[in-house]
Design a protein around this motif. Sequence first.
Motif, PDB file in Angstrom:
ATOM      1  N   GLY A  30       8.188   9.456  -3.633  1.00  9.63           N
ATOM      2  CA  GLY A  30       6.970   8.564  -2.892  1.00  9.63           C
ATOM      3  C   GLY A  30       7.458   7.968  -1.728  1.00  9.63           C
ATOM      4  O   GLY A  30       8.508   8.281  -1.212  1.00  9.63           O
ATOM      5  N   VAL A  31       6.537   7.011  -1.228  1.00  9.36           N
ATOM      6  CA  VAL A  31       6.863   6.384   0.082  1.00  9.36           C
ATOM      7  C   VAL A  31       6.749   4.710  -0.337  1.00  9.36           C
ATOM      8  O   VAL A  31       5.780   4.109  -1.047  1.00  9.36           O
ATOM      9  N   ASN A  32       7.822   3.993  -0.137  1.00  7.36           N
ATOM     10  CA  ASN A  32       8.047   2.531  -0.121  1.00  7.36           C
ATOM     11  C   ASN A  32       7.772   2.167  -1.648  1.00  7.36           C
ATOM     12  O   ASN A  32       7.494   0.916  -1.849  1.00  7.36           O
ATOM     13  N   ILE A  33       8.662   3.028  -2.374  1.00  7.03           N
ATOM     14  CA  ILE A  33       8.766   2.722  -3.794  1.00  7.03           C
ATOM     15  C   ILE A  33       9.582   1.510  -4.037  1.00  7.03           C
ATOM     16  O   ILE A  33       9.614   0.367  -4.703  1.00  7.03           O
ATOM     17  N   GLU A  34      10.861   1.631  -3.217  1.00  6.93           N
ATOM     18  CA  GLU A  34      11.879   0.786  -3.395  1.00  6.93           C
ATOM     19  C   GLU A  34      11.943   0.009  -2.102  1.00  6.93           C
ATOM     20  O   GLU A  34      12.244  -0.962  -1.796  1.00  6.93           O
ATOM     21  N   TYR A  90      -2.276  -0.778  -4.105  1.00  9.30           N
ATOM     22  CA  TYR A  90      -3.099  -0.942  -2.982  1.00  9.30           C
ATOM     23  C   TYR A  90      -3.656  -2.633  -2.790  1.00  9.30           C
ATOM     24  O   TYR A  90      -3.394  -3.367  -3.724  1.00  9.30           O
ATOM     25  N   THR A  91      -4.012  -2.809  -1.654  1.00  8.13           N
ATOM     26  CA  THR A  91      -4.852  -4.133  -1.567  1.00  8.13           C
ATOM     27  C   THR A  91      -6.151  -4.123  -1.656  1.00  8.13           C
ATOM     28  O   THR A  91      -6.524  -3.130  -1.914  1.00  8.13           O
ATOM     29  N   ASN A 131       0.874  -1.219   0.090  1.00 10.06           N
ATOM     30  CA  ASN A 131       0.021   0.097   0.029  1.00 10.06           C
ATOM     31  C   ASN A 131       0.741   1.153   0.126  1.00 10.06           C
ATOM     32  O   ASN A 131       1.494   1.625   1.123  1.00 10.06           O
ATOM     33  N   ASN A 132       1.067   1.839  -1.016  1.00  5.25           N
ATOM     34  CA  ASN A 132       1.847   3.080  -1.117  1.00  5.25           C
ATOM     35  C   ASN A 132       1.847   3.727  -2.563  1.00  5.25           C
ATOM     36  O   ASN A 132       0.951   3.387  -3.358  1.00  5.25           O
ATOM     37  N   TRP A 133       2.585   4.834  -2.723  1.00  3.02           N
ATOM     38  CA  TRP A 133       2.230   5.473  -3.996  1.00  3.02           C
ATOM     39  C   TRP A 133       3.565   6.147  -4.437  1.00  3.02           C
ATOM     40  O   TRP A 133       4.533   6.324  -3.643  1.00  3.02           O
TER      41      TRP A 133
END
Length: 874
Positions: free
Chosen positions: A125-129, A211-212, A98-100
């Motif tokens: 973004g957040v949590n791309i990698e 997203y889930t 769940n990130n963007w």
Amino acid sequence: MRKVLFIVFLIPVMVFGQPVSENFEDGIPVRWIQYPCGRWSADTISPLSGYYSLHHSFDNTEPGTDRIAFDLNGLKPSDSVTVWKFSIRHAYKPSQNNNWAFFLMSDRGPSDMLPGNSVSGYALGVNIESKNDSLCLCKLVEGGPVVILKTSVNWEEDIGVDSVATLIVRRNIEGFWQVSIMNEDNEEVTVGETYDPDLFNCWWAGIMYRYTSSQDCKLWIDDISISGHFEPDRTAPDIDTVYFTGKGAIHLEFDELLYESPGPEQFKLMPGDHSPDEVISNGSSYDLYFTEVFENKNYYSLYIKGLCDRYGNCCDRETDSIPLAFPSTGDLIITEIMPDPEPPVNLPACEYIEILNVSGFDMNFEDIQLVINDKTFVFPRFILHNGDYVIVSNETDISRFSGYGSVVNTDKQFSLSNEGGLIVLENYGNEMIHGIEYEEGWFANSLKADGGWSLEMIDTDFPFSGELNWSDSGDNRGGSPGMQNSVQGFNPDLSVPVINNIFPSDPCRIQIPFSESMDAGVTGEGRWNIDGFEITGSYFTGRLQREIELKLDDSLSEAVIYEIDIAAEMTDMAGNILVMNDNRFGLPLMTGYSDLVINEILFDPLPGGAEFIELYNRSGKIIDLYDHFIVSCNTETSDTGKIIWLSSFHRCLMPGGYYVITDGREAVINSYTSSQPQNITELSSIPSLPDKSGSLLLFNRSMDLVDKTEYYADMHFSLLSVTGGVSLERIDSFLPGTDHANWRSASAMSGYATPGLPNSCGNYGDISSGSATMKLSSRKISPDNDGFEDFLIIEIDLPSDENILELYIFNDMGYNVRKLAENKTAGYNSKIIWDGCDNNGNLLTEGIYIIWLKVISPEGRTPEVFKDVCALVY
């Protein structure tokens, strides 16, 4: 650096063209593209500002990754400071699923705008990698994300699920990046800075939302603005990269996306005016497939017409001098190997292989594979320019060869054996480009063989010469990777290729091994002829082109000896003409007792020499040596030693044929002039041959005893004072090998051994029991090198197999002018040559000369003396 960077970013932004500014109050603009369709809307559900915000509104029953993007027509970050600004709310805790990400610039549209695809660009973004919930700036290269800036913002802790964050990203023309966030007082707070000067095609910007199934519809974006230098695209698309991927295929890459995929009619390949049969697109790249197979190592031109980009810019282009060059035999050669880098001298302690391009064209390593023994390794796309070297190393060692030249790695780790092995370069048609089968014995210096030194090719003009063209490195670093070899020199291949064996692998197939790599012409139609048969197929069976197999139209018959003829001239890689020592072959039969016998043994070689065992086919059968082994046996305990197979491959021994095994072939050949090298084979080991006595047992694969032999040191000729370096020869192959009286010392006249040739004391004909005889080849000798009677042959026939000879030349005054033999052992037949010279090697004067011979027999008979005369004239 931080202060300087901040000052730069405070310079007012100069705006060229139209900046991007969107608040979604009028809905989603038409030029925005969703992938998949229908996942986003501009609605009034919890807007970030105003009445409308861009909202992910698709209620998905499954997890998803949805994108929405818009075209950046003409953004030029290299010409001005560029600023991206947007507001965002993510109403769920960030996680791996769940990130963007906001793509600041992308060379791909929304369908490819996610990590793992072929997209290149930058994204915030957040949590791309990573998975640490930090706000990060990532660079993507062909889909692979790399974090170039981890800001001080932890999204879950500092922003949360209810707050709206307004983010600002600045980049100046040098490549300095700054990320800021607006605080509660509407002031910019810098949360990170970095430097990364790379730029990609800035064709798109957009949002990715992963997203889930239970966390969709929880992302809002608003108030997007992008300012900087915008210069609308008025340039027609052009070919950025073009190369052949096959002999009937071309790969094209354009410098921008085309408006629509081109058709085959928009391409022409010259010469020949060829249009592709199929065009397959992949983003901005295209593959053209032709029915025709074009000529290798040639240059072509490609014409394109009517290709347009998405802004209506169209072009007609000609790209010429496109090389079609795929490696074939001899184009790339292995010039140096480091099989044992430990202990290192002054090079990295890493195995490596050096390759040189001698093709006359640049070569793509994507078209070849490396074979080491039985394992295959694949190269990445790598262009080796004509005349250049490349070092092939394992990926873990690439950095250690920095400064040595070009380096390329294979797809997995390889290892070179210290003792030796096979290394081959092949194209994807399994055609050999080059290969070697090296051995530790290629090192001339035994100290260098212990490690740290490479093996180097001497003459790259003759890359298929084998061992004779290789030497241990003379470079004081231990090798010369990436550059001309330290032992480089003139070393032409003058060795004649030889066929030593012809073997039928089954009644319809014949294997023909060669002594070295052969030109592909040996498999050509009409090159071989066998009476009564048609050859329906011919092809190489070994990776080094050292063996071919012929397929027959009918089956061979047992107990028949066939002959094969070379119908057309054939050569090795250097142009030396092929020679066949024995053209006979046939189907082998199972051996019985005494079909194959132990015929000669050297168990006490001189220093620097080597032991050997000779076998003789005394039957009328064709024997497969592959099906036989020999062992030593302790006569007191009956214990046997290590099993030694006579051959590691199928090999015919014809009736009357000789076969010698040794662990020092060159030593045997160099020690004995009466030897036949083609009948001598080197094995890694042979049965133990003690100096005083021993026993040998010969078996076939069915464990049937074929021959047994015992020997003792006192079986040597009693008048020999020294027996070192003297072989024991079997007198009669039809008498048992365990009969001590059936063995004699090899004669001195034969050089004390006859490996691979008839025994000097052997009874191969009808020898009378009468007196000895001496016969001259002529009554005169004329040593003037005109090819006629330049020397005198003295032929001696003796009634027994153990004799001592004395042979002298006297002048007409009775003086001894030449000693040809003194206390030399001899068997039934001997031939001695006189060249007309005295004991000092000087030619004698004209006159009458007396040939005087004395034969001494060990039985105690009175010595026989013979005299004859010969005239020496000029």
